[in-house]
Design a protein around this motif. Structure first.
Motif, PDB file in Angstrom:
ATOM      1  N   ASP A   8      11.713   2.510  -4.825  1.00 22.99           N
ATOM      2  CA  ASP A   8      12.402   2.606  -3.539  1.00 22.99           C
ATOM      3  C   ASP A   8      11.792   1.707  -2.471  1.00 22.99           C
ATOM      4  N   PHE A   9      10.550   1.271  -2.683  1.00 22.74           N
ATOM      5  CA  PHE A   9       9.953   0.412  -1.643  1.00 22.74           C
ATOM      6  C   PHE A   9       9.350  -0.879  -2.187  1.00 22.74           C
ATOM      7  N   ALA A  10       8.884  -0.879  -3.432  1.00 26.47           N
ATOM      8  CA  ALA A  10       8.163  -2.052  -3.933  1.00 26.47           C
ATOM      9  C   ALA A  10       8.979  -3.350  -3.892  1.00 26.47           C
ATOM     10  N   PRO A  11      10.316  -3.280  -4.070  1.00 29.41           N
ATOM     11  CA  PRO A  11      11.071  -4.541  -3.997  1.00 29.41           C
ATOM     12  C   PRO A  11      10.986  -5.211  -2.618  1.00 29.41           C
ATOM     13  N   ARG A  12      10.596  -4.477  -1.588  1.00 26.05           N
ATOM     14  CA  ARG A  12      10.522  -5.073  -0.252  1.00 26.05           C
ATOM     15  C   ARG A  12       9.107  -5.497   0.127  1.00 26.05           C
ATOM     16  N   LEU A  13       8.139  -5.310  -0.755  1.00 28.30           N
ATOM     17  CA  LEU A  13       6.799  -5.812  -0.448  1.00 28.30           C
ATOM     18  C   LEU A  13       6.782  -7.316  -0.694  1.00 28.30           C
ATOM     19  N   SER A  14       6.092  -8.045   0.171  1.00 24.02           N
ATOM     20  CA  SER A  14       5.951  -9.470  -0.076  1.00 24.02           C
ATOM     21  C   SER A  14       4.504  -9.867   0.176  1.00 24.02           C
ATOM     22  N   PHE A  15       4.187 -11.098  -0.157  1.00 22.86           N
ATOM     23  CA  PHE A  15       2.794 -11.544  -0.110  1.00 22.86           C
ATOM     24  C   PHE A  15       2.677 -12.849   0.672  1.00 22.86           C
ATOM     25  N   PHE A  16       1.450 -13.153   1.031  1.00 21.58           N
ATOM     26  CA  PHE A  16       1.178 -14.337   1.850  1.00 21.58           C
ATOM     27  C   PHE A  16      -0.148 -14.925   1.378  1.00 21.58           C
ATOM     28  N   ALA A  45      -5.214  -6.181  -4.737  1.00 26.49           N
ATOM     29  CA  ALA A  45      -5.784  -4.827  -4.672  1.00 26.49           C
ATOM     30  C   ALA A  45      -5.257  -4.113  -3.424  1.00 26.49           C
ATOM     31  N   ASN A  46      -5.175  -4.832  -2.297  1.00 24.64           N
ATOM     32  CA  ASN A  46      -4.596  -4.227  -1.093  1.00 24.64           C
ATOM     33  C   ASN A  46      -3.142  -3.848  -1.346  1.00 24.64           C
ATOM     34  N   GLY A  47      -2.430  -4.699  -2.066  1.00 19.71           N
ATOM     35  CA  GLY A  47      -1.044  -4.392  -2.425  1.00 19.71           C
ATOM     36  C   GLY A  47      -0.965  -3.114  -3.261  1.00 19.71           C
ATOM     37  N   PHE A  48      -1.843  -2.991  -4.239  1.00 18.23           N
ATOM     38  CA  PHE A  48      -1.856  -1.768  -5.063  1.00 18.23           C
ATOM     39  C   PHE A  48      -2.161  -0.557  -4.171  1.00 18.23           C
ATOM     40  N   ALA A  49      -3.049  -0.754  -3.195  1.00 19.13           N
ATOM     41  CA  ALA A  49      -3.409   0.351  -2.298  1.00 19.13           C
ATOM     42  C   ALA A  49      -2.188   0.820  -1.499  1.00 19.13           C
ATOM     43  N   TYR A  50      -1.377  -0.129  -0.998  1.00 21.91           N
ATOM     44  CA  TYR A  50      -0.169   0.273  -0.265  1.00 21.91           C
ATOM     45  C   TYR A  50       0.797   1.014  -1.190  1.00 21.91           C
ATOM     46  N   VAL A  51       0.894   0.538  -2.425  1.00 24.09           N
ATOM     47  CA  VAL A  51       1.770   1.206  -3.398  1.00 24.09           C
ATOM     48  C   VAL A  51       1.294   2.636  -3.630  1.00 24.09           C
ATOM     49  N   GLU A  52      -0.002   2.793  -3.823  1.00 24.58           N
ATOM     50  CA  GLU A  52      -0.535   4.137  -4.075  1.00 24.58           C
ATOM     51  C   GLU A  52      -0.319   5.044  -2.859  1.00 24.58           C
ATOM     52  N   MET A  70       3.353   6.007  -2.661  1.00 24.41           N
ATOM     53  CA  MET A  70       3.673   6.974  -3.715  1.00 24.41           C
ATOM     54  C   MET A  70       3.091   8.346  -3.383  1.00 24.41           C
ATOM     55  N   ALA A  71       1.877   8.338  -2.801  1.00 28.19           N
ATOM     56  CA  ALA A  71       1.247   9.606  -2.415  1.00 28.19           C
ATOM     57  C   ALA A  71       2.048  10.301  -1.316  1.00 28.19           C
ATOM     58  N   ALA A  72       2.782   9.490  -0.515  1.00 30.35           N
ATOM     59  CA  ALA A  72       3.615  10.082   0.538  1.00 30.35           C
ATOM     60  C   ALA A  72       4.955  10.570  -0.031  1.00 30.35           C
ATOM     61  N   THR A 125       2.551   3.419   6.079  1.00 27.56           N
ATOM     62  CA  THR A 125       3.435   4.185   5.198  1.00 27.56           C
ATOM     63  C   THR A 125       4.675   4.652   5.965  1.00 27.56           C
ATOM     64  N   ASP A 126       4.479   5.035   7.234  1.00 26.91           N
ATOM     65  CA  ASP A 126       5.630   5.426   8.070  1.00 26.91           C
ATOM     66  C   ASP A 126       6.646   4.280   8.157  1.00 26.91           C
ATOM     67  N   LEU A 127       6.138   3.068   8.372  1.00 21.63           N
ATOM     68  CA  LEU A 127       7.061   1.939   8.515  1.00 21.63           C
ATOM     69  C   LEU A 127       7.730   1.601   7.175  1.00 21.63           C
ATOM     70  N   ILE A 128       6.978   1.720   6.099  1.00 25.61           N
ATOM     71  CA  ILE A 128       7.570   1.487   4.775  1.00 25.61           C
ATOM     72  C   ILE A 128       8.719   2.477   4.540  1.00 25.61           C
ATOM     73  N   GLN A 129       8.471   3.743   4.883  1.00 24.36           N
ATOM     74  CA  GLN A 129       9.507   4.760   4.671  1.00 24.36           C
ATOM     75  C   GLN A 129      10.712   4.515   5.582  1.00 24.36           C
ATOM     76  N   PHE A 130      10.433   4.166   6.822  1.00 25.61           N
ATOM     77  CA  PHE A 130      11.517   3.962   7.791  1.00 25.61           C
ATOM     78  C   PHE A 130      12.406   2.790   7.378  1.00 25.61           C
ATOM     79  N   THR A 131      11.781   1.674   7.001  1.00 28.69           N
ATOM     80  CA  THR A 131      12.593   0.508   6.637  1.00 28.69           C
ATOM     81  C   THR A 131      13.325   0.750   5.316  1.00 28.69           C
ATOM     82  N   ALA A 132      12.694   1.461   4.394  1.00 27.52           N
ATOM     83  CA  ALA A 132      13.374   1.749   3.118  1.00 27.52           C
ATOM     84  C   ALA A 132      14.659   2.528   3.385  1.00 27.52           C
ATOM     85  N   ALA A 133      14.618   3.422   4.380  1.00 32.75           N
ATOM     86  CA  ALA A 133      15.784   4.247   4.663  1.00 32.75           C
ATOM     87  C   ALA A 133      16.819   3.529   5.526  1.00 32.75           C
ATOM     88  N   GLU A 134      16.356   2.693   6.478  1.00 31.29           N
ATOM     89  CA  GLU A 134      17.295   2.190   7.482  1.00 31.29           C
ATOM     90  C   GLU A 134      17.435   0.679   7.596  1.00 31.29           C
TER      91      GLU A 134
END
Lengths: 133, 548
Positions: B260-268, B242-249, B252-254, B203-212
């Motif tokens: 603000d972040f979901a457009p940068r999630l990707s999958f493999f 399900a793991n993707g939903f978990a990261y989203v939750e 959001m909990a943070a 979550t820290d990295l998601i927040q950091f990249t979303a900002a910078e």
């Protein structure tokens, strides 16, 4: 040969987390009537030797994936020997053909490569154990 | 009729979007000169919610998928040489494989690292290694993927620090870091800390990249390893999403807004051998993600609803017997990935059941993608299989099976997928389900009910003697230890120590983002292992219960 089931310790040593093969072999041997002592991931050579001794196991199965077999398999053979345990080491996983001679030379009993059938796994383990007793 | 009017509007909206999209400068016609349309069949069309048919209106007419070949071995200089080779050969993105000690957050001089250093990927202990890995490569213009999870925040911090040294603005950095810890507990087993503190770091990295770092993908939610570990296609899809939903939750909990972040999630995802099942899986992935993001998580930005994914052919399907026939397996799996609408693709090399690929084998794998892209014509039409009764049924069926798994996890978590995923990790649900599926497959192969060509049928023609495999120079380990030692001698230990102390203070306070302190620590030339050890004093270490 006796009717006592073979007791085999299965483990992966070190960092590598590829445990699909090891689990598969564990289930195959269990279904074939062996007593499997499944240690799983992140074991040390010392820990495996200690378990073999405590559990009076007949064989050790190590699973390798990332080319560390040339270092870790001979070390296991040597450590078992130093502990006075005459127990075959069975190596499974990704082992290139050109490494096989060196590994057999170092005292590894059997190498089970990718695509080995369940029958061959069971037969190889039985033979390796029988040839020692 | 209203439905006709709606359909007409949808078609017109697609046409408008398509007309606004720049196209590649090639003739969209068959080999015989027959012009072909960009789409066929019914809506919703590619680029329209729920995106079953693709995330863009023009798909590969505008831009081919990224041919992203994974590479890494030996020291940083060795891999740097392979990177340059890939770029020279027309590869369009770099993808870094790290060795086991690096993936586990330990240094090359850790006692368990013996025999592993530089073997299955490149060894990175400090920022100095990172400098050599990307020497003479412009970080501002290349897109880099880094496959690392447990210590992802540390490697990311090194990349950011390196960009700064090279005067590249971090906002211009483009690429992906896998940073998907949940599947480590479920399948790949490269975890360090327990799940909850690991989620904090993510979550820290998601927040950091979303900002910078607006062009960076901070998490690549990965089903690839779940499939390789033995799952079936529906489990791969369901556990991954399900793991993707978990990261989203968790984000959001943070306190973050989903858009603000979901457009940068990707999958493999994995592309395995059952052709239509895989295509159905890719199509279902897009539909499920879009639907859940909109309906359950309230996303308003359409980009939050797009399931963008990288695909890799199934390493586990490659045979050590008659390895050259793997070229055919890889081509078919890659074709399924393209027909399924992948944004980027890695094709495995035919020799990977035995060792890391040789340069020749890696080139053949890349050429396979180029043949699909430029010779087969499949890139001319978006979702060319859409509308096939079988493919549509398969898409629905995979979706139905995935939804059953989501319901189970939602129930386990008392209405939270995040809590459900934690519970499934704790109670062995994921590991057990994956092992059961894998064992079922092996039994079928053993009983001869499933044929694996070259293994249990058609076994003539194997020549084990003539194989030319990549050998890692055993000197690599000694060289890396020397390098690490030299760095330790050269740095100012008091700065290292104070930077680690600060990181520990920040880590202990869940309201502080740990990334800035991590960047400071790597700049002080703290090693990856030292940073992990410092964090373990706060977070603890995860130990798996061994279940066969």
């Amino acid at each position: 040969m006796t009717d006592t089931p073979i007791r085999i310790v299965l483990a992966k040593i070190g960092f590598d987390g590829h445990d699909r093969g090891l689990r598969m072999v564990a289930r195959i041997l269990r279904d074939a009537g062996c007593e499997v002592i499944y240690l799983g991931l992140r074991q040390t050579t010392e820990n495996v030797v200690a378990v073999v001794e405590q559990e009076d196991a007949d064989a050790v199965g190590l699973s390798m994936h990332n080319a560390q077999h040339l270092t870790l398999a001979p070390k296991m053979v040597e450590s078992l020997r130093s502990a006075g345990l005459d127990v075959p080491v069975i190596l499974g996983g990704v082992v290139p053909d050109q490494d096989i001679a060196a590994l057999m030379e170092s005292g590894v009993a059997v190498i089970l490569g990718p695509g080995t059938s369940a029958e061959d796994v069971v037969r190889s383990v039985r033979e390796a154990v029988t040839s020692r007793s | 009729m209203a439905n006709d009017a709606e359909a007409e509007n949808g078609r017109q909206a697609w046409q408008d979007a398509y007309d606004r999209t720049p196209l590649r400068d090639v003739d969209f016609e068959t080999m015989s000169g027959i012009p072909v349309d960009p789409i066929y069949g019914d809506g919703p069309y590619p680029g329209q919610y729920p995106f079953t048919r693709g995330i863009r209106p023009s798909m590969y007419r505008s831009r081919l998928w990224t041919m992203r070949m994974f590479a890494g071995f030996g020291t940083a200089e060795d891999t740097n040489g392979r990177f340059k080779e890939i770029l020279r050969n027309g590869g369009t993105g770099l993808s870094t494989a790290f060795d086991m000690p690096t993936l586990m957050g330990r240094d090359s001089d850790h006692e368990w690292a013996l025999g592993e250093v530089g073997r299955a990927g490149v060894a990175i202990d400090t920022l100095v290694d990172m400098r050599d890995l990307f020497a003479d490569i412009d970080l501002g213009s290349v897109s880099t993927s880094m496959t690392i999870n447990g210590p992802a925040h540390i490697i990311m911090a090194m990349y950011i620090a390196l960009a700064e040294e090279n005067s590249v603005d971090r906002a211009s950095l483009s690429g992906t870091i896998q940073n998907d810890i949940l599947k480590e507990y479920q399948a790949q087993k490269e975890y360090i800390f327990p799940p909850r503190p690991s989620m904090r770091l993510i979550t820290d990295l998601i927040q950091f990249t979303a900002a910078e770092m607006p062009r960076w993908h901070p998490v690549s939610v990965s089903g690839y390893h779940i499939r390789e570990a033995g799952s079936n296609a529906a489990q791969e899809l369901a556990f991954t999403l399900a793991n993707g939903f978990a990261y989203v939750e968790a984000a959001m909990a943070a306190g973050m807004d989903v858009d603000d972040f979901a457009p940068r999630l990707s999958f493999f995802f994995n592309s395995h051998s059952d052709f239509f099942e895989e295509i159905g899986k890719f199509r279902a992935a897009r539909r499920i993600w879009a639907t859940w993001m909109k309906e359950r998580y309230g996303a308003k930005d359409e980009r939050s609803m797009l399931c963008r994914f990288h695909t890799q052919t199934a390493g586990v399907s490659l045979t050590a017997q008659q390895p050259e026939i793997n070229v055919a397996r890889v081509a078919l799996q890659a074709l399924a990935g393209v027909l399924g609408g992948s944004q980027s693709l890695h094709t495995d090399s035919f020799d990977e059941a035995m060792a890391l690929p040789t340069e020749d084998a890696a080139r053949i794998a890349l050429r396979t993608q180029q043949i699909i892209a430029h010779e087969t014509g499949v890139a001319n039409v978006a979702d060319p299989l859409g509308g096939s009764a079988y493919v549509e049924w398969m898409t629905d069926e995979i979706e139905r099976r995935a939804e059953e798994i989501f319901s189970h996890l939602d129930e386990l978590g008392g209405g939270s997928i995040l809590e459900g995923v934690y519970a499934g990790i704790d109670n062995g649900y994921f590991v057990g389900a994956i092992a059961d599926s894998g064992y079922r497959f092996e039994r079928a192969v053993n009983a001869g009910r499933r044929i694996v060509v070259g293994v249990n049928e058609f076994t003539d023609g194997d020549h084990p003697g003539d194989r030319n495999l990549l050998r890692i120079n055993p000197q690599v380990e000694a060289n890396q230890l020397k390098r690490l030692n030299a760095v330790k001698q050269s740095r100012d230990d008091s700065i290292v120590r104070s930077s680690l102390d600060q990181l520990v203070i920040d880590a202990a306070d869940p309201t502080i983002n740990t990334i800035p302190a991590t960047i400071k620590a790597v700049q002080a030339l703290a090693t990856e292992g030292e940073i992990v050890a410092a964090l373990e004093t706060v977070f603890g270490t995860y130990v798996e219960t061994a279940v066969m």
